[in-house]
Each structure stands twice: as structure tokens, then as C-alpha cells.
Design a protein around this motif. Structure first.
Motif, PDB file in Angstrom:
ATOM      1  N   SER A 368       1.500 -28.413 -16.441  1.00 21.13           N
ATOM      2  CA  SER A 368       2.493 -28.100 -17.475  1.00 21.13           C
ATOM      3  C   SER A 368       3.040 -26.694 -17.243  1.00 21.13           C
ATOM      4  O   SER A 368       2.613 -25.718 -17.898  1.00 21.13           O
ATOM      5  CB  SER A 368       1.873 -28.202 -18.871  1.00 21.13           C
ATOM      6  N   PRO A 369       3.956 -26.518 -16.293  1.00 26.05           N
ATOM      7  CA  PRO A 369       4.516 -25.184 -16.031  1.00 26.05           C
ATOM      8  C   PRO A 369       5.331 -24.685 -17.220  1.00 26.05           C
ATOM      9  O   PRO A 369       6.024 -25.462 -17.894  1.00 26.05           O
ATOM     10  CB  PRO A 369       5.402 -25.415 -14.803  1.00 26.05           C
ATOM     11  N   GLN A 370       5.257 -23.388 -17.491  1.00 27.77           N
ATOM     12  CA  GLN A 370       5.945 -22.800 -18.644  1.00 27.77           C
ATOM     13  C   GLN A 370       7.415 -22.511 -18.343  1.00 27.77           C
ATOM     14  O   GLN A 370       8.255 -22.580 -19.240  1.00 27.77           O
ATOM     15  CB  GLN A 370       5.234 -21.509 -19.060  1.00 27.77           C
ATOM     16  N   ASN A 371       7.709 -22.181 -17.106  1.00 24.49           N
ATOM     17  CA  ASN A 371       9.090 -21.894 -16.727  1.00 24.49           C
ATOM     18  C   ASN A 371       9.916 -23.178 -16.770  1.00 24.49           C
ATOM     19  O   ASN A 371       9.530 -24.205 -16.210  1.00 24.49           O
ATOM     20  CB  ASN A 371       9.119 -21.293 -15.322  1.00 24.49           C
ATOM     21  N   LYS A 372      11.077 -23.131 -17.422  1.00 25.38           N
ATOM     22  CA  LYS A 372      11.888 -24.337 -17.605  1.00 25.38           C
ATOM     23  C   LYS A 372      12.417 -24.886 -16.278  1.00 25.38           C
ATOM     24  O   LYS A 372      12.469 -26.098 -16.078  1.00 25.38           O
ATOM     25  CB  LYS A 372      13.060 -24.040 -18.543  1.00 25.38           C
ATOM     26  N   VAL A 373      12.818 -23.992 -15.379  1.00 24.41           N
ATOM     27  CA  VAL A 373      13.348 -24.441 -14.083  1.00 24.41           C
ATOM     28  C   VAL A 373      12.252 -25.104 -13.268  1.00 24.41           C
ATOM     29  O   VAL A 373      12.438 -26.194 -12.705  1.00 24.41           O
ATOM     30  CB  VAL A 373      13.960 -23.262 -13.305  1.00 24.41           C
ATOM     31  N   ILE A 374      11.078 -24.462 -13.222  1.00 28.78           N
ATOM     32  CA  ILE A 374       9.955 -25.041 -12.480  1.00 28.78           C
ATOM     33  C   ILE A 374       9.533 -26.359 -13.104  1.00 28.78           C
ATOM     34  O   ILE A 374       9.223 -27.338 -12.397  1.00 28.78           O
ATOM     35  CB  ILE A 374       8.772 -24.052 -12.445  1.00 28.78           C
ATOM     36  N   ASN A 375       9.549 -26.407 -14.443  1.00 28.02           N
ATOM     37  CA  ASN A 375       9.169 -27.639 -15.137  1.00 28.02           C
ATOM     38  C   ASN A 375      10.141 -28.770 -14.819  1.00 28.02           C
ATOM     39  O   ASN A 375       9.735 -29.934 -14.661  1.00 28.02           O
ATOM     40  CB  ASN A 375       9.121 -27.394 -16.648  1.00 28.02           C
ATOM     41  N   TRP A 376      11.426 -28.424 -14.692  1.00 30.28           N
ATOM     42  CA  TRP A 376      12.421 -29.454 -14.367  1.00 30.28           C
ATOM     43  C   TRP A 376      12.169 -30.015 -12.967  1.00 30.28           C
ATOM     44  O   TRP A 376      12.215 -31.230 -12.761  1.00 30.28           O
ATOM     45  CB  TRP A 376      13.823 -28.845 -14.447  1.00 30.28           C
ATOM     46  N   PHE A 377      11.881 -29.136 -12.010  1.00 31.15           N
ATOM     47  CA  PHE A 377      11.569 -29.601 -10.656  1.00 31.15           C
ATOM     48  C   PHE A 377      10.269 -30.407 -10.638  1.00 31.15           C
ATOM     49  O   PHE A 377      10.154 -31.393  -9.896  1.00 31.15           O
ATOM     50  CB  PHE A 377      11.464 -28.417  -9.691  1.00 31.15           C
ATOM     51  N   TRP A 378       9.290 -29.992 -11.441  1.00 32.21           N
ATOM     52  CA  TRP A 378       8.032 -30.726 -11.508  1.00 32.21           C
ATOM     53  C   TRP A 378       8.260 -32.146 -12.051  1.00 32.21           C
ATOM     54  O   TRP A 378       7.707 -33.115 -11.534  1.00 32.21           O
ATOM     55  CB  TRP A 378       7.036 -29.965 -12.388  1.00 32.21           C
TER      56      TRP A 378
END
Length: 659
Positions: A368-378
Motif C-alpha cells: 500500500s504505497p502512500q505516494n499517489k503516483v507510485i500507487n497508481w503504477f502499483w
């Protein structure tokens, strides 16, 4: 179980598919199904008054057998006679002609013919290359005379079964039409499908007007309008090898994008009186209009039916189960056209969406990454992984390859699909304003250029693609059964499903091991229909014996090498090789000794007057294997397109090849 009670269409679909499979592959099962239905009906009637145990079980089994029987009766392939006869006919053009190497290809539907048998039949028509062909449009009427014949396969081993492929689309015959043998009449058939096809062609012409680069325009047409006929083999190749082919086929991804855009843009309707019903009607009509324009591919049909079900259920304040909606849409499509079950696109589409719905939430929870951009890629990575889990077995079985960097290509093509689809819609809306359309075309062209450039770079990564993977239909069935049982184990936490999943996986391993053993011990000879060569096989070692130095790599040979899991072949030219010796192959002048079998051959002369050819020497060389017939000492023959298995011969034999 509560899952099946909450998703009744999953049970109905499973019974329906069971009946279809029996109908297509076990036609003798009809009597058995009828007997089972009668026995269960008697048991249900016996318990009808008291309704005591096991009345419920009898009733459920009766319903299941009835569904299977109905599906069985709707399945089965019609018996199509191998006709080849000249006909005068009137026909309707169904598709715009597509340019091929030596002709234009289209599909027509015969309205009237000398023989009533051909009426209402769809026919593939090959038209002589002529500028007048480009004037033909869907709905145009033709008066013609031509020889209509059954669609034929190459009959080479392991070759694509084009006849069955077209039969699934209910197209069984083809014909060739020179310009002098047909005439277009002024009458034009009306109807929504013809209007939709003509409208799509107008949109494609708008793209041709503003986007000069052929490859970019072809990709945009495929991605947004489902028009893939002009795609070059090279473009298809690197889309397939990078795992991005699903973007070129208009599918649930594209329908989902349009669905989300429409629900957002028209959301205000829900706030007015009667707005909710208006909202549903408008979106359903627009979704089906898009499906119609893009050619009604199985994946688009599935997505459009499913989203329609979800919309209607939500409008009735009845939350729709996604699994029930998926199963209901599949059942409806198979009810209309049972042959869809053999469509690769249909199978991959339902496997992908079911796998995404099931596995995506579970994979996403791993991080569960906190960064929105990283979360979108995840999340994008999770969607890619979930889809691959469900489609892996089918992809390997049908395409014999697996792209290792599918997840990387999806980081590119899925965002690009959003941009290209949205830009294309805006481009079509702005097309009356020339300067605005030109500006949007540049944006669209640039986005496509960058997408193609990045995909080519991924395709160039060493070892990015595992090729020549071969699994049998039995192994495919075992893998799919293992996956389904595993999903039920994860969902229901019942150990019997785990036992079933492990059992099918072990069965897959046993089948794979048995296949390997058989292939390592094979000794065969193949003579192809299309390839001018003999293929001698001993285990994984193999030899291609050509009449002359063949520069062309015949398509049927790589298929055989893949399916029989052979090493790279040793190529031998008879005219230049007088002596050749290995432990299993000896060539001495006009005699070939392979394992314990002997081949003798001689060159057949060709009469120039009889053939009428300008170059009889070339024809002589090309005929060495094209008319080859093997004769054994007991006067048996080896047919073209067949395998002669030396393991089945009780004694060594001599084969005489008359060239």
C-alpha cells in the motif's frame, strides 16, 4: 454454497457450457442426457407431494441436466457439403474490400442463386484488382456468376485451421470474381449494420486525411474503431511479443473507458426527475452504438452486455454481483451464438476480466504505497498480473509464446490507450473545423509515435520473449481446471478444492512428462503440401531434405518444429549433396537411408509442351516434391500432409519417391 446462491448465473453458465462441449465433441451423449433427464423427472415427481429429502437435490440435478440438454441441442456443427459449382447469383456486400497481395477480399451474402442451397449463405469473395472495386460499399447489391467452392485448408500438419475458423463465423464457401463477371446495381440494402460500417469507414477516411504516417493511422484505427485489417505483420508482431496485443483489439478496456467517461459526463441526469432512467437509456444506447461501429467483436459484446446489466441493476436499486453479471453476459452471448465458445477473443476476454475481478484486490493488498503516483503504477502492475494469471494457459496454447515484460508494456499502452482514445473522440468531434482537427491530429500522431517507439524498445530487450512453447489440449484443460479449483479454494477456504487443484496440477505434469518421453522417442517422416521438402525426424534431431536450395521458410515447417519440440533442423539439398553420413541418416547418390528405412528417388522430366510453362527447368525443380508420392514395397502410399510414424512399422521398408 452461498457463492452460487448469490451468483445463480455461474451455475447456469457451467451447465450450459457442459452441454455445449458434449454437443460439439460427444454427439453420442444425446441419448444419455435424455435418459438422465427422464430419471430425474420421475424422482422429482415421486417426491413432489411430500417434498422431503432429497427433493431439493433431485430438483437441482433435474434443472442442471435440462440446461445441459438444451445446450447440447443448440450445439453441433452443420454438415457442409464440399460443393464446387458455377452459380448465377444476386448478393449483398457486407464489408469494404480489403487489399491483399493479388486481389481484394470482401464478404458477401447471397440473396438469390441458381441453387437455393446458397441463399442466405455468407461467402468470402476475392475480387480482381481493379479501381472499380474500391467503389463497393456495405449494402451494395451485386449480380454475378462465379464458381463457388468450399473453403479449404492447406492440409499441412499443425497448420492453422482456417476452415474451422471461418465456420465459427458461419462462413463456409469462397469464390473469385473477375471484374467482367459481376455488376453492381443501384439498389442498396438498408439497415443499422450497413450504416454503422459506412460510418466507420467515413471516420477512417478522416484519419487518413490528417494522419500521414501509415503505421500510426493503422494503430489508431485498430485501437479506437476496431479496424485491424490494414495492420502490417511487423506491427502485429511487436505488439504481440511485448504483450500489448490486447490494446489493438477493441475490448472491455476500451468499453470501460467510454463507460467511465459517459457516467461522469452524464451524471447530472440522475439529479433530475426521470433522470436516472434517461441516464441508463442514453449510456446503454451509446455503448451499443460504439460496439456496433467497432464490429461487435466477442470482447466488446461481453463488455457491453456486462456494463448494460450493471447499469440496469443499479437503476433498479439492486446492486449487481460482478461475477453474476459476467456469467449472465457469457450465457446470453452463448445462447445467441454457441460457436462463440471457440473464439479465442471470447475465451481470453472472459478469462482476463474474471481473473482481474478475482485476483486484483488480493494482489493489491500486498503493498500500500502512500505516494499517489507510485500507487497508481502499483495498481496498474496488479491489473497486469491479475490478467496474466487468468490468460496464461490460453495464451501459451494459442500463441505458443510468453512475453516476460508484459507488465512493462502495460505501463505504456494502457495510459496511451486512454490518451489516444480520448484524443480520437475529440478529433472526430472537431473534424468540421479543419485547423482544430489538424492540431488534434498532431497530438494524436505524437502520442502514437511515442507509444510505438517505446514498444519497439521493449521488443529489443534480450530474452524478452519465450517462444515455441507447445502444450496439448489435455494439458490446457488440466491447467484451467487447476486454476478454477484454486480460485474456489481461495474464495471458499474448503480443502477439497485445494486437493482438486493439486490433483489437476499433478495430472498436467504427468501429461507433460508423457509427451516429452513420446517426443524423445519419435521417428517420423513428413511430406508437406506447401513445402517442397521431406522432413525426417529422429527424437529431437531432424533433417529437411530439399530438391534445391530453398530460400523461402515455409510456414508449416516452424509449426511442426514447435509442436514436435525439435532442435534446429539440418538442411540438405539433394542436387548438391552426393554423400552425407550421420549415425541415423546416410545419403549415397540416389539412395537415402534413414534409421532403418530406405528412400530411393529419381528425377522426373517435365514436358514443356504439356505444361505450357516458360521455364521448364525451374518447374522441374519445383515439382520434385510437389507431386511426390511415396510407395512402399507392399504398395502402400504416404499422403501429403500426413505423418508416417516409423515406430508403427513392423519391418523395415523401402520408399520409392518418383520425382
Amino acid at each position: 454454497m452461498s457463492f452460487f446462491r448469490n451468483n445463480p448465473f455461474t451455475k447456469i453458465l457451467s451447465f450450459w457450457i457442459t452441454g455445449l462441449m458434449l454437443g460439439f465433441y460427444v454427439p453420442q451423449a444425446k441419448l444419455l442426457l435424455v435418459i438422465i433427464c427422464i430419471i430425474l423427472a420421475v424422482l422429482v415427481l415421486a417426491k413432489l407431494k411430500t417434498k422431503t429429502y432429497p427433493f431439493g437435490s433431485y430438483l437441482s440435478a433435474f434443472y442442471a441436466s435440462c440446461f445441459a440438454l438444451l445446450a447440447f441441442l443448440s450445439a453441433g456443427r452443420p454438415s457442409i457439403p464440399n460443393r464446387n459449382e458455377k452459380q448465377h447469383f444476386v448478393a449483398t456486400v457486407l464489408e469494404y474490400p480489403t487489399e491483399k497481395t493479388n486481389s481484394y477480399q470482401s464478404v458477401i451474402q447471397i440473396n438469390q442463386a441458381d441453387s437455393s442451397y446458397y441463399e442466405k449463405q455468407k461467402i468470402i469473395v476475392y475480387l480482381k484488382k481493379d479501381m472499380s472495386v474500391l467503389q463497393l460499399k456495405p449494402g451494395d447489391q451485386l449480380v454475378a456468376q462465379a464458381r463457388i467452392q468450399r473453403i479449404q485448408n492447406s492440409n499441412d500438419l499443425f497448420a492453422f485451421d482456417y476452415q474451422a475458423f471461418m465456420a465459427n463465423r458461419k462462413v463456409y464457401y469462397s469464390t473469385y470474381l473477375p471484374t467482367k463477371d459481376y455488376q453492381r446495381i443501384t439498389e442498396k440494402a438498408s439497415g443499422i449494420p450497413f450504416a454503422a460500417e459506412r460510418f466507420r469507414f467515413q471516420l477512417i477516411n478522416q484519419l487518413k486525411k490528417h494522419i500521414i504516417n501509415d503505421e500510426q493511422r493503422q494503430v489508431i484505427s485498430a485501437l479506437t474503431l476496431g479496424y485491424r485489417k490494414e495492420l502490417s505483420p511487423e506491427t502485429r508482431s511487436y505488439f504481440a511479443s511485448t504483450g500489448a496485443m490486447h490494446v489493438l483489439a477493441v475490448s472491455g478496456l476500451h468499453v470501460g473507458m467510454i463507460y467511465l467517461f459517459l457516467t461522469y459526463a452524464l451524471g447530472f441526469l440522475k439529479r433530475i426527475q426521470l433522470g436516472r432512467m434517461t441516464f441508463v437509456i442514453i449510456i446503454v444506447l451509446l455503448l451499443w452504438s460504439y460496439a456496433l461501429i467497432t464490429g461487435f467483436s466477442p470482447s466488446v459484446q461481453r463488455a457491453t452486455v456486462m456494463f448494460s446489466f450493471i447499469l440496469v441493476a443499479n437503476s433498479l436499486r439492486r446492486p449487481a454481483s460482478i461475477y453474476n453479471s459476467i456469467a449472465a453476459s457469457a450465457f446470453l452471448l452463448l445462447l445467441i451464438n454457441p460457436n462463440l465458445i471457440f473464439e479465442v477473443g471470447f475465451q481470453l476476454s472472459y478469462a482476463a476480466v474474471t481473473s482481474i475481478v478475482f485476483f486484483f484486490p488480493k494482489i493489491e493488498l500486498l503493498w500500500s504505497p502512500q505516494n499517489k503516483v507510485i500507487n497508481w503504477f502499483w495498481q496498474l502492475f496488479c491489473v497486469s498480473m491479475a490478467a496474466q494469471i487468468g490468460t496464461f494457459a490460453l495464451s501459451v496454447y494459442y500463441f505458443h509464446q510468453f512475453p516476460l515484460f508484459f507488465w512493462l508494456s502495460n505501463f505504456i499502452v494502457i495510459p496511451a490507450a486512454y490518451v489516444i482514445l480520448a484524443s480520437t473522440v475529440l478529433f472526430f468531434i472537431a473534424s468540421p473545423v479543419n485547423w482544430l482537427a489538424a492540431a488534434l491530429a498532431k497530438v494524436l500522431s505524437s502520442a502514437t509515435f511515442v507509444t510505438l517507439l517505446l514498444l519497439r524498445e521493449i521488443d529489443q530487450i534480450p530474452n524478452s520473449l519465450i517462444e515455441n512453447i507447445g502444450i496439448s489440449a489435455l494439458q490446457l484443460s488440466a491447467l484451467l481446471a487447476c486454476l478454477i479449483a484454486g480460485m474456489f479454494f481461495i474464495k471458499l477456504k474448503r480443502k477439497e478444492f485445494l486437493f482438486v487443484a493439486v490433483s489437476f496440477f499433478l495430472f498436467f505434469q504427468i501429461a507433460a512428462f508423457s509427451q516429452k518421453v513420446a517426443l524423445f522417442n519419435q521417428t517420423k517422416c513428413i511430406i508437406y503440401n506447401s513445402a517442397q521438402c521431406l522432413h525426417l525426424i529422429n527424437g529431437r534431431k531432424n533433417y529437411l531434405i530439399y530438391a534445391e536450395n530453398e530460400e523461402e521458410e515455409y510456414r508449416s515447417i516452424p509449426h511442426a518444429i514447435r509442436e514436435l519440440q525439435l532442435d534446429s533442423p539440418t538442411r540438405i539439398q539433394l542436387d548438391t549433396c552426393q554423400n552425407f553420413s550421420t549415425p541415423d541418416l546416410i545419403i549415397d547418390k540416389r539412395t537415402v537411408l534413414f534409421v532403418n528405412q530406405t528412400f530411393q528417388y529419381k528425377k522426373r522430366k517435365v514436358n514443356r509442351q504439356q505444361t505450357g510453362l516458360e521455364n521448364p527447368e525451374k518447374n522441374d525443380q519445383q515439382s520434385l516434391f510437389s507431386d511426390l508420392a511415396f510407395k512402399t514395397t507392399i504398395d502402400s502410399a504416404l499422403e501429403k500432409g500426413k505423418i508416417l510414424d516409423f515406430n508403427n512399422l513392423s519391418v523395415p521398408e523401402t520408399f520409392i519417391a518418383d520425382f
